[in-house]
Scaffold this active site. Structure first.
Site, PDB file in Angstrom:
ATOM      1  N   CYS A  29       5.626  -0.912   1.321  1.00 56.62           N
ATOM      2  CA  CYS A  29       6.187  -2.178   0.872  1.00 56.62           C
ATOM      3  C   CYS A  29       7.672  -2.244   1.156  1.00 56.62           C
ATOM      4  O   CYS A  29       8.314  -1.223   1.416  1.00 56.62           O
ATOM      5  CB  CYS A  29       5.996  -2.343  -0.632  1.00 56.62           C
ATOM      6  SG  CYS A  29       4.288  -2.273  -1.140  1.00 56.62           S
ATOM      7  N   GLY A  55       5.708  -4.995   5.238  1.00 52.32           N
ATOM      8  CA  GLY A  55       4.524  -5.522   4.565  1.00 52.32           C
ATOM      9  C   GLY A  55       4.352  -6.991   4.857  1.00 52.32           C
ATOM     10  O   GLY A  55       5.310  -7.761   4.718  1.00 52.32           O
ATOM     11  N   ASN A 129       7.721   0.228  -4.391  1.00 50.81           N
ATOM     12  CA  ASN A 129       7.355   0.757  -3.075  1.00 50.81           C
ATOM     13  C   ASN A 129       7.001   2.220  -3.261  1.00 50.81           C
ATOM     14  O   ASN A 129       7.815   2.992  -3.770  1.00 50.81           O
ATOM     15  CB  ASN A 129       8.538   0.601  -2.106  1.00 50.81           C
ATOM     16  CG  ASN A 129       8.293   1.279  -0.759  1.00 50.81           C
ATOM     17  OD1 ASN A 129       9.230   1.702  -0.109  1.00 50.81           O
ATOM     18  ND2 ASN A 129       7.051   1.368  -0.327  1.00 50.81           N
ATOM     19  N   GLY A 130       5.788   2.604  -2.852  1.00 47.21           N
ATOM     20  CA  GLY A 130       5.357   3.992  -2.995  1.00 47.21           C
ATOM     21  C   GLY A 130       3.943   4.054  -3.508  1.00 47.21           C
ATOM     22  O   GLY A 130       3.207   3.066  -3.433  1.00 47.21           O
ATOM     23  N   CYS A 265      10.551  11.007   2.970  1.00 42.15           N
ATOM     24  CA  CYS A 265       9.460  10.766   3.934  1.00 42.15           C
ATOM     25  C   CYS A 265       9.992  10.791   5.366  1.00 42.15           C
ATOM     26  O   CYS A 265      10.733   9.902   5.786  1.00 42.15           O
ATOM     27  CB  CYS A 265       8.812   9.417   3.646  1.00 42.15           C
ATOM     28  SG  CYS A 265       7.637   8.935   4.919  1.00 42.15           S
ATOM     29  N   TYR A 271       8.596   6.262  12.318  1.00 40.30           N
ATOM     30  CA  TYR A 271       7.850   5.044  12.636  1.00 40.30           C
ATOM     31  C   TYR A 271       8.222   3.819  11.802  1.00 40.30           C
ATOM     32  O   TYR A 271       8.389   2.722  12.326  1.00 40.30           O
ATOM     33  CB  TYR A 271       6.341   5.295  12.475  1.00 40.30           C
ATOM     34  CG  TYR A 271       5.544   4.023  12.429  1.00 40.30           C
ATOM     35  CD1 TYR A 271       5.266   3.312  13.593  1.00 40.30           C
ATOM     36  CD2 TYR A 271       5.108   3.489  11.215  1.00 40.30           C
ATOM     37  CE1 TYR A 271       4.565   2.106  13.554  1.00 40.30           C
ATOM     38  CE2 TYR A 271       4.405   2.285  11.170  1.00 40.30           C
ATOM     39  CZ  TYR A 271       4.138   1.606  12.340  1.00 40.30           C
ATOM     40  OH  TYR A 271       3.460   0.424  12.300  1.00 40.30           O
ATOM     41  N   CYS A 411      -1.653  10.511   4.001  1.00 47.52           N
ATOM     42  CA  CYS A 411      -0.471  10.415   3.138  1.00 47.52           C
ATOM     43  C   CYS A 411      -0.908   9.887   1.769  1.00 47.52           C
ATOM     44  O   CYS A 411      -1.621   8.897   1.690  1.00 47.52           O
ATOM     45  CB  CYS A 411       0.547   9.458   3.750  1.00 47.52           C
ATOM     46  SG  CYS A 411       1.969   9.179   2.675  1.00 47.52           S
ATOM     47  N   CYS A 465       9.467  15.345   3.311  1.00 48.98           N
ATOM     48  CA  CYS A 465       8.017  15.433   3.134  1.00 48.98           C
ATOM     49  C   CYS A 465       7.430  15.232   4.517  1.00 48.98           C
ATOM     50  O   CYS A 465       7.578  14.157   5.108  1.00 48.98           O
ATOM     51  CB  CYS A 465       7.487  14.352   2.196  1.00 48.98           C
ATOM     52  SG  CYS A 465       5.671  14.345   2.179  1.00 48.98           S
ATOM     53  N   CYS A 468       2.064  14.849   6.368  1.00 47.12           N
ATOM     54  CA  CYS A 468       1.120  14.250   7.328  1.00 47.12           C
ATOM     55  C   CYS A 468       0.990  15.114   8.578  1.00 47.12           C
ATOM     56  O   CYS A 468      -0.007  15.029   9.292  1.00 47.12           O
ATOM     57  CB  CYS A 468       1.533  12.819   7.675  1.00 47.12           C
ATOM     58  SG  CYS A 468       3.249  12.618   8.156  1.00 47.12           S
TER      59      CYS A 468
END
Ligand code: AMP
Length: 498
Positions: A29, A55, A129-130, A265, A271, A411, A465, A468
């Site tokens: 988001c 989003g 967001n999350g 992240c 990306y 994720c 993190c 992924c």
């Protein structure tokens, strides 16, 4: 009582298989908030517009005039949801807004954020967001105690926990609730007099703070939302920090227990974020270029041109070109008038989606040895399609280079990544993927170089993190538990369609 819906009927409604978790609401988001300026909703509208890439499913704004909160939200993109009349209705000097990335369709308007409630703490609204990883456990417990939920959004548990906190002070109840939730959250919370900006203790998702020339304080997921509203970046909200803005000024609190590590992240840089943004104290553009440079060092190619998959891989392709000396060219054109292929519901449609989304510039690749840079291969659908198109356009050789390590793990913290069995790299070797894609060579960036690439322009060294890629989830968390939660959630969704 929950009534299970026959699978076939569910397929008809969703046009997809209900037990495939990639069709549940996603929590990627964009959020924006402003305090202390007339027409706050108008600024929020512009901020959300700049964050549209985060989003496209729904958009909403809640504003405050100091006494009341006003809300409007709708399904679709920001420019479609709002018009002048609706924005005028959102009166006041403070506002928060939210863009939601999800696939669930019109019947889920009530999942659109910001969510607003009335309670003994007064009216307040929240934009998130999350992804809260223990949301469903908490929800089950709360439901057993009699709570009735209005939405199927994980965020809603925060309201219930606040209401049951037994605290009178708004901030105390917020801290009480957040101490109970685990996972990733960048949050904006608005009550008639206060705006709060919060990042979870590990700092999974970005959140930046700035100042408008009027003196208003602004928060956003990314700084590209500042540029459109003439806001000057001040700093990132720290992991575990709560910033409170009132008419008296700005205060900062660190009320959470100390965590052993941070977990920013890495995929936001690779990306998700826009390259003109600064997040996590660094320029996304510089990071992507650096990813491309490392990629060229690690996986050189004998080639005539370098092309990138628009839009997210263009800057990495530039970095590859600069490092290798192979000229960069525009070999692919992307139509901006359809959504991301990733959110299409069925494999068949996704295949078609890649075709209507991209076209090849034939003269740029004809009779050439081409390096194609992309930032990720998930299911392999996009690459397969693109390679076929580039080959058809006359490329002599195709060398695919991925500016990230193989994506092998899902994720749980808010990025829309398919389940493990759908991720091609989790069950295939690089040689097998190369064979499947029918290309001359394939090279992924190593995790060591991906981490090195993050350190640009004297930016502070961070703990990332990268679950992924590595499967090292920074929060102890069971995949099975997560999937169970999703199954439970699918039942709620079916109920809603009925
Ligand atoms: P796939 O076709 O499933 O292999 O998806 C790979 C493509 O999707 C790449 O071109 C990526 O740039 C893009 N992509 C990667 N992650 C995401 C995401 N979370 N949401 C939407 N698109 C993505």
């Amino acid at each position: 009582m929950k009534v299970k819906f026959p699978q076939l009927l569910a397929n008809k409604f969703f046009n997809c298989k209900i037990n495939n978790p990639s069709y549940y609401p996603k929590e990627e988001c964009g959020i924006y908030g402003i305090f202390g300026v007339e027409e706050a909703a108008n600024y929020t509208y512009l901020g959300l517009y700049a964050l549209q890439h985060r989003g496209q499913e729904s958009a909403g704004i809640v504003s405050s005039d100091g006494e009341r909160l006003y809300r409007y939200a709708g399904m679709g993109q920001v420019a479609h949801v709002f018009d002048q009349e609706k924005i005028k209705m959102l009166r006041g000097f403070a506002a928060i807004g939210h863009n939601r990335y999800s696939t669930t369709g019109a019947s889920f308007l009530r999942n659109a954020q910001p969510i607003r409630v009335e309670s003994h703490l007064g009216s307040f609204a929240l934009a998130h967001n999350g992804n809260i990883t223990n949301a469903w456990d908490i929800r089950k417990q709360l439901e057993e105690k009699g709570s009735i939920f209005q939405t199927t959004v994980d965020t809603e548990i925060i309201f219930h926990l606040m209401a049951r906190s037994g605290k009178r002070e708004f901030l105390d109840s917020l801290v009480y609730a957040l101490r109970k939730v685990k996972g990733a959250y960048s949050l904006l919370v608005l009550n008639p007099h206060e705006l709060y900006a919060i990042r979870d203790p590990m700092g999974f998702r970005p959140l930046v703070m700035g100042k408008h020339k009027s003196g208003a304080i602004v928060f956003a997921s990314e700084t590209c939302a500042f540029d459109i509203t003439d806001v000057e970046y001040i700093r990132d909200i720290e992991p575990g920090e709560i910033v409170r803005v009132t008419k008296k000024g700005v205060e900062s609190f660190f009320p959470f227990p100390h965590t052993k590590r941070q977990a920013l992240c890495i995929f936001e840089n690779i990306y998700f974020a826009r390259p003109d943004s600064y997040i996590f104290n660094r320029s996304v553009y510089e990071v992507r270029k650096s990813l491309g440079r490392y990629l060229a060092i690690e996986h050189p190619a004998e080639a005539d041109v370098v092309i990138g998959v628009p839009d997210s891989s263009i800057v990495a392709a530039l970095g590859y070109s600069e490092q290798s000396g192979i000229p960069f060219t525009t070999g692919l054109i992307r139509s901006h008038y359809i959504g991301r292929t990733f959110i299409e519901p069925e494999q068949k449609i996704r295949d078609f989606g890649a075709k209507i989304k991209y076209n090849v510039v034939k003269s740029a690749v004809k009779d050439k040895r081409v390096v194609v840079v992309d930032d990720s291969i998930m299911r392999g659908t996009t690459s397969k399609k693109l390679i076929k198109m580039i080959r058809k356009a006359g490329a002599k050789e195709i060398h695919l280079r991925i500016s990230a390590p193989p994506t092998r793990f899902p994720c749980f913290y808010g990025i829309d990544i398919p389940t493990r069995h759908e991720l091609i790299a989790s069950s295939h070797t690089i040689e097998e993927i190369q064979k499947y894609l029918k290309i001359e060579s394939l090279g992924y960036l190593s995790i060591e170089n991906a981490r090195k690439a993050m350190e640009v322009n004297n930016s502070p060294v961070c703990q990332w993190c990268d679950a992924c890629f590595t499967g090292n989830y920074p929060l102890p968390f069971q995949e099975e538990e997560y999937n169970n939660q999703k199954t439970l959630f699918s039942e709620y969704m079916i109920e809603e369609i009925r």
